[in-house]
Design a protein around this motif. Structure first.
Motif, short mmCIF file in Angstrom:
data_model
loop_
_atom_site.label_atom_id
_atom_site.label_comp_id
_atom_site.label_asym_id
_atom_site.label_seq_id
_atom_site.Cartn_x
_atom_site.Cartn_y
_atom_site.Cartn_z
N GLY A 125 49.24 20.40 24.64
CA GLY A 125 49.62 21.33 25.72
C GLY A 125 48.61 21.38 26.84
N GLY A 126 49.04 21.84 27.99
CA GLY A 126 48.20 21.96 29.18
C GLY A 126 48.23 20.69 30.01
N GLU A 127 48.53 20.84 31.32
CA GLU A 127 48.57 19.66 32.19
C GLU A 127 48.19 20.02 33.61
OE1 GLU A 127 53.10 19.03 33.38
OE2 GLU A 127 52.78 18.97 31.22
N LEU A 128 47.85 18.98 34.40
CA LEU A 128 47.38 19.15 35.78
C LEU A 128 47.89 17.97 36.60
CD1 LEU A 128 45.38 20.82 37.58
CD2 LEU A 128 43.65 19.19 36.90
N ASP A 129 48.16 18.17 37.90
CA ASP A 129 48.73 17.12 38.76
C ASP A 129 47.83 16.77 39.94
OD1 ASP A 129 51.04 17.10 37.20
OD2 ASP A 129 51.97 18.68 38.38
N PRO A 130 46.84 15.90 39.80
CA PRO A 130 46.01 15.43 40.90
C PRO A 130 46.57 14.15 41.53
CG PRO A 130 45.04 14.81 38.84
CD PRO A 130 46.31 15.55 38.51
N ARG A 131 45.74 13.42 42.32
CA ARG A 131 46.23 12.23 43.02
C ARG A 131 45.11 11.19 43.16
NH1 ARG A 131 49.42 14.03 47.26
NH2 ARG A 131 47.86 15.63 47.35
N ILE A 132 45.50 9.91 43.08
CA ILE A 132 44.62 8.77 43.39
C ILE A 132 45.11 8.21 44.72
CG2 ILE A 132 44.06 6.38 42.76
CD1 ILE A 132 42.66 8.25 40.92
N ILE A 133 44.20 7.96 45.66
CA ILE A 133 44.57 7.40 46.95
C ILE A 133 43.85 6.07 47.12
CG2 ILE A 133 44.53 7.75 49.45
CD1 ILE A 133 44.44 10.81 48.79
#
Length: 135
Positions: A125-133
């Protein structure tokens, strides 16, 4: 005749200055061969907290050929990294951790200037939404 000579000389001067310039017009921000370590730890609420170079890992800028590693810190949990609409590397868009690490090399179908949204989630459980550029 003098006007044509002047235009020709001016044109050659512009070409010479452009070719001899030390300033490159399309400078590349990449140094290539970089290694990027994103630290993953469990927050108090069970959601992954990511840090990169001591700060936020919301947007991490990488270059073609760079290696990116997500490294688990402070606990013994399995996690996965899942890219949503294509991944900036070859192979599966979802990678599970092995000994607390997920590692990829930027390339494959990665496009320069494009951001790649992804999810980091703990198996329990538990999640996060970052980004690679990719630069």
């Amino acid at each position: 005749m003098n006007i044509m000579k002047g235009v020709t000389v001016l044109g050659l001067a512009v070409i010479a200055m452009t070719l001899g310039s030390t300033n490159v017009f399309s400078q590349d921000a990449c140094d290539y061969g970089g290694n990027h370590t994103i630290q993953v730890r469990a927050g108090d609420d069970g959601i992954p907290v990511l840090t990169y170079k001591g700060g936020s890992a919301e947007d991490v800028y990488v270059c073609m050929g760079d290696q990116v590693q997500w490294v688990l810190v402070g606990s013994d949990r399995d996690f996965l990294v899942e890219f949503f609409a294509g991944a900036p590397f070859a192979g599966a868009a979802t990678r599970g951790s092995s000994s607390g690490v997920v590692a990829v090399t930027i390339g494959g179908s990665a496009e320069r200037g494009k951001g790649y949204d992804y999810n980091v989630a703990f198996a329990d459980g538990g999640e996060l939404d970052p980004r690679i550029i990719v630069e």
